[in-house]
Motif scaffolding. Structure first.
Motif, PDB file in Angstrom:
ATOM      1  N   HIS A   1       0.820  -1.180   0.024  1.00  0.00           N
ATOM      2  CA  HIS A   1       0.043  -0.075   0.088  1.00  0.00           C
ATOM      3  C   HIS A   1       0.778   1.068  -0.008  1.00  0.00           C
ATOM      4  O   HIS A   1       1.730   1.334   0.870  1.00  0.00           O
ATOM      5  N   SER A   2       0.438   2.024  -0.991  1.00  0.00           N
ATOM      6  CA  SER A   2       1.112   3.446  -1.080  1.00  0.00           C
ATOM      7  C   SER A   2       0.462   4.455  -0.054  1.00  0.00           C
ATOM      8  O   SER A   2      -0.741   4.796  -0.473  1.00  0.00           O
ATOM      9  N   VAL A   3       1.334   4.832   0.854  1.00  0.00           N
ATOM     10  CA  VAL A   3       0.495   5.832   1.852  1.00  0.00           C
ATOM     11  C   VAL A   3       0.304   7.143   1.069  1.00  0.00           C
ATOM     12  O   VAL A   3       1.086   7.689   0.106  1.00  0.00           O
ATOM     13  N   LYS A   4      -1.026   7.494   1.467  1.00  0.00           N
ATOM     14  CA  LYS A   4      -1.326   9.014   0.780  1.00  0.00           C
ATOM     15  C   LYS A   4      -1.347   9.894   1.994  1.00  0.00           C
ATOM     16  O   LYS A   4      -1.708   9.496   3.048  1.00  0.00           O
ATOM     17  N   ALA A   5      -1.401  11.241   1.550  1.00  0.00           N
ATOM     18  CA  ALA A   5      -1.611  12.362   2.638  1.00  0.00           C
ATOM     19  C   ALA A   5      -2.886  12.303   3.551  1.00  0.00           C
ATOM     20  O   ALA A   5      -4.022  12.081   2.890  1.00  0.00           O
ATOM     21  N   GLY A   6      -2.826  12.204   4.703  1.00  0.00           N
ATOM     22  CA  GLY A   6      -4.052  12.232   5.641  1.00  0.00           C
ATOM     23  C   GLY A   6      -4.323  10.794   6.099  1.00  0.00           C
ATOM     24  O   GLY A   6      -5.114  10.582   7.034  1.00  0.00           O
ATOM     25  N   GLU A   7      -3.430   9.621   5.563  1.00  0.00           N
ATOM     26  CA  GLU A   7      -3.654   8.214   6.139  1.00  0.00           C
ATOM     27  C   GLU A   7      -3.007   8.031   7.207  1.00  0.00           C
ATOM     28  O   GLU A   7      -1.973   8.652   7.799  1.00  0.00           O
ATOM     29  N   THR A   8      -3.689   7.076   7.994  1.00  0.00           N
ATOM     30  CA  THR A   8      -3.050   6.676   9.265  1.00  0.00           C
ATOM     31  C   THR A   8      -2.815   5.100   9.335  1.00  0.00           C
ATOM     32  O   THR A   8      -3.438   4.406   8.470  1.00  0.00           O
ATOM     33  N   LEU A   9      -1.959   4.598  10.157  1.00  0.00           N
ATOM     34  CA  LEU A   9      -2.084   3.224  10.205  1.00  0.00           C
ATOM     35  C   LEU A   9      -3.090   2.403  10.470  1.00  0.00           C
ATOM     36  O   LEU A   9      -3.447   1.297   9.915  1.00  0.00           O
ATOM     37  N   SER A  10      -4.027   3.075  11.474  1.00  0.00           N
ATOM     38  CA  SER A  10      -5.256   2.350  11.896  1.00  0.00           C
ATOM     39  C   SER A  10      -6.284   2.364  10.591  1.00  0.00           C
ATOM     40  O   SER A  10      -6.964   1.493  10.433  1.00  0.00           O
ATOM     41  N   LYS A  11      -6.262   3.474   9.827  1.00  0.00           N
ATOM     42  CA  LYS A  11      -7.276   3.483   8.733  1.00  0.00           C
ATOM     43  C   LYS A  11      -6.585   2.495   7.756  1.00  0.00           C
ATOM     44  O   LYS A  11      -7.592   1.747   7.202  1.00  0.00           O
ATOM     45  N   ILE A  12      -5.553   2.531   7.434  1.00  0.00           N
ATOM     46  CA  ILE A  12      -4.830   1.420   6.577  1.00  0.00           C
ATOM     47  C   ILE A  12      -5.334   0.071   6.751  1.00  0.00           C
ATOM     48  O   ILE A  12      -5.615  -0.709   5.982  1.00  0.00           O
ATOM     49  N   ALA A  13      -4.847  -0.500   8.421  1.00  0.00           N
ATOM     50  CA  ALA A  13      -5.192  -1.504   8.707  1.00  0.00           C
ATOM     51  C   ALA A  13      -6.807  -2.069   8.341  1.00  0.00           C
ATOM     52  O   ALA A  13      -6.903  -3.159   8.002  1.00  0.00           O
ATOM     53  N   ARG A  14      -7.530  -1.219   8.609  1.00  0.00           N
ATOM     54  CA  ARG A  14      -9.034  -1.501   8.574  1.00  0.00           C
ATOM     55  C   ARG A  14      -9.276  -1.586   7.208  1.00  0.00           C
ATOM     56  O   ARG A  14     -10.151  -2.672   6.968  1.00  0.00           O
ATOM     57  N   GLU A  15      -8.774  -0.809   6.107  1.00  0.00           N
ATOM     58  CA  GLU A  15      -9.367  -0.812   4.885  1.00  0.00           C
ATOM     59  C   GLU A  15      -8.767  -2.254   4.114  1.00  0.00           C
ATOM     60  O   GLU A  15      -9.411  -2.558   3.244  1.00  0.00           O
ATOM     61  N   HIS A  16      -7.652  -2.548   4.678  1.00  0.00           N
ATOM     62  CA  HIS A  16      -7.160  -4.003   4.009  1.00  0.00           C
ATOM     63  C   HIS A  16      -7.355  -5.083   4.908  1.00  0.00           C
ATOM     64  O   HIS A  16      -6.891  -6.226   4.691  1.00  0.00           O
ATOM     65  N   SER A  17      -8.185  -4.847   6.344  1.00  0.00           N
ATOM     66  CA  SER A  17      -8.459  -6.041   7.005  1.00  0.00           C
ATOM     67  C   SER A  17      -7.278  -6.684   7.594  1.00  0.00           C
ATOM     68  O   SER A  17      -6.919  -8.006   7.399  1.00  0.00           O
ATOM     69  N   VAL A  18      -6.160  -5.883   8.003  1.00  0.00           N
ATOM     70  CA  VAL A  18      -4.899  -6.475   8.412  1.00  0.00           C
ATOM     71  C   VAL A  18      -5.034  -7.277   9.757  1.00  0.00           C
ATOM     72  O   VAL A  18      -5.493  -6.616  10.687  1.00  0.00           O
ATOM     73  N   SER A  19      -4.589  -8.512   9.880  1.00  0.00           N
ATOM     74  CA  SER A  19      -4.741  -9.204  10.801  1.00  0.00           C
ATOM     75  C   SER A  19      -3.862  -8.556  12.178  1.00  0.00           C
ATOM     76  O   SER A  19      -2.669  -8.335  11.827  1.00  0.00           O
ATOM     77  N   GLY A  20      -4.207  -8.399  13.039  1.00  0.00           N
ATOM     78  CA  GLY A  20      -3.489  -7.717  14.004  1.00  0.00           C
ATOM     79  C   GLY A  20      -3.657  -6.159  14.262  1.00  0.00           C
ATOM     80  O   GLY A  20      -3.068  -5.611  15.102  1.00  0.00           O
ATOM     81  N   GLY A  21      -4.475  -5.673  13.219  1.00  0.00           N
ATOM     82  CA  GLY A  21      -4.626  -4.144  13.198  1.00  0.00           C
ATOM     83  C   GLY A  21      -3.477  -3.229  13.017  1.00  0.00           C
ATOM     84  O   GLY A  21      -2.222  -3.766  12.524  1.00  0.00           O
ATOM     85  N   TRP A  22      -3.498  -1.984  13.491  1.00  0.00           N
ATOM     86  CA  TRP A  22      -2.426  -1.187  13.112  1.00  0.00           C
ATOM     87  C   TRP A  22      -1.043  -1.398  13.893  1.00  0.00           C
ATOM     88  O   TRP A  22       0.014  -1.297  13.188  1.00  0.00           O
ATOM     89  N   LYS A  23      -1.156  -2.129  14.822  1.00  0.00           N
ATOM     90  CA  LYS A  23      -0.005  -2.413  15.665  1.00  0.00           C
ATOM     91  C   LYS A  23       0.966  -3.343  14.869  1.00  0.00           C
ATOM     92  O   LYS A  23       2.332  -3.454  14.730  1.00  0.00           O
ATOM     93  N   LYS A  24       0.185  -4.279  14.395  1.00  0.00           N
ATOM     94  CA  LYS A  24       0.897  -5.419  13.481  1.00  0.00           C
ATOM     95  C   LYS A  24       1.467  -4.652  12.214  1.00  0.00           C
ATOM     96  O   LYS A  24       2.638  -5.193  11.770  1.00  0.00           O
ATOM     97  N   LEU A  25       0.589  -3.831  11.691  1.00  0.00           N
ATOM     98  CA  LEU A  25       1.115  -3.172  10.411  1.00  0.00           C
ATOM     99  C   LEU A  25       2.226  -2.439  10.626  1.00  0.00           C
ATOM    100  O   LEU A  25       3.331  -2.360   9.800  1.00  0.00           O
ATOM    101  N   TYR A  26       2.575  -1.734  11.684  1.00  0.00           N
ATOM    102  CA  TYR A  26       3.733  -1.222  12.377  1.00  0.00           C
ATOM    103  C   TYR A  26       4.842  -1.955  12.280  1.00  0.00           C
ATOM    104  O   TYR A  26       5.526  -1.618  11.994  1.00  0.00           O
ATOM    105  N   GLU A  27       4.444  -2.898  13.068  1.00  0.00           N
ATOM    106  CA  GLU A  27       5.749  -3.997  13.587  1.00  0.00           C
ATOM    107  C   GLU A  27       6.484  -4.425  12.282  1.00  0.00           C
ATOM    108  O   GLU A  27       7.342  -4.530  12.118  1.00  0.00           O
TER     109      GLU A  27
END
Length: 277
Positions: A72-98
């Protein structure tokens, strides 16, 4: 049209057949006898069989394409939580960050537009494996340095550089200090938020009074009035309390940190809150 060549049979080598008579109880059986000149070479393997191996290459290529990690290419105004929800990332924004800590940096709420994030833990691991394979010279350099260190032996303690002492950070006992201490805890826990976003919401919710309480709204009617700098009700405070902070919902740092943790889960960041939440 018959092919012209040296392998064409001449009339003199035509197939000769004879009859062998065998008597079996008066009956005569006629059996064809094939001459030695009638033998044929075994047929050569057909061309399609020889082409089987190359035919499987596209399937392997398609398989490799399907296994490519999602990004996913980050766009202005996006957050890790928003990206994790849009892509249904298992573990949420914390897993995405790690999985993307190396490219994001030490502060998860400061993600730069234009960077590319790998979605999911497995793609991140595969990416790291490719990076390691792509730099064998670096691996050899590390091994050489380790080998030289072993040969040289341990350096004398007197020659070792003194370790830098980590100074304890102190915060002022006021709104500025409470916000800054909360931000430090949030950075350690991977909770997004900025000074401006926290300060803006505090001034709207409590005007900076850590003892503020709302005794008139619907929450108060249900027996769970909003409390503290960011007006958090007790059930929300307990659900989003950050370990290491006070369990008193009036405590300024604990109140700010729990409220920001809740806002990150629901809105992506306290920075995205501009009204009652």
């Amino acid at each position: 049209m018959p092919a012209q060549g040296k392998h064409r049979r001449s009339p003199s080598t035509s197939l000769r057949r004879g009859l062998a008579a065998v008597t079996t109880g008066g009956a005569v059986l006629a059996l064809p006898v094939i001459g030695a000149t009638s033998a044929f070479a075994a047929p050569a393997p057909s061309a399609p069989q020889a082409a089987v191996a190359p035919a499987s290459v596209p399937a392997q290529v398609n398989s490799a394409v399907q296994a490519a990690p999602a990004q996913h290419s980050v766009k202005a105004g996006e957050t890790l939580s928003k990206i994790a929800r849009e892509h249904s990332v298992s573990g949420g924004w914390k897993k995405l960050y790690e999985g993307n800590r190396k490219i994001i940096g030490g502060n998860p709420h400061l993600i730069q537009p234009g960077i590319t994030l790998t979605l999911g833990a497995k793609p991140a691991t595969a990416s790291e494996g490719k990076a390691a394979k792509a730099s064998p010279a670096a691996e050899r350099g590390s091994a050489d340095r380790a080998d030289r260190s072993e040969r040289a032996g341990a350096a004398p303690v007197a020659n070792a550089a003194p370790a830098a002492e980590k100074k304890a950070v102190t915060y002022t006992n006021d709104l500025d200090g409470w916000i800054r201490e909360s931000l430090a805890i949030m950075a350690e826990q991977g909770i997004p938020g900025t000074y401006e976003g926290i300060h803006r919401n505090i001034m709207r919710e409590s005007s900076g009074n850590p003892a503020a309480i709302n005794n008139w709204d619907s929450n108060a009617v249900r027996g769970t009035p909003s409390k503290g700098l960011l007006q958090v009700i007790d059930p929300t405070f307990q659900a989003y309390h950050v370990p290491g902070t006070s369990t008193d919902s009036y405590d300024p740092v604990a109140n700010i940190t729990a409220a920001c943790n809740y806002a990150a889960d629901r809105y992506g960041s306290i920075d995205n809150v501009f009204g009652a939440y």
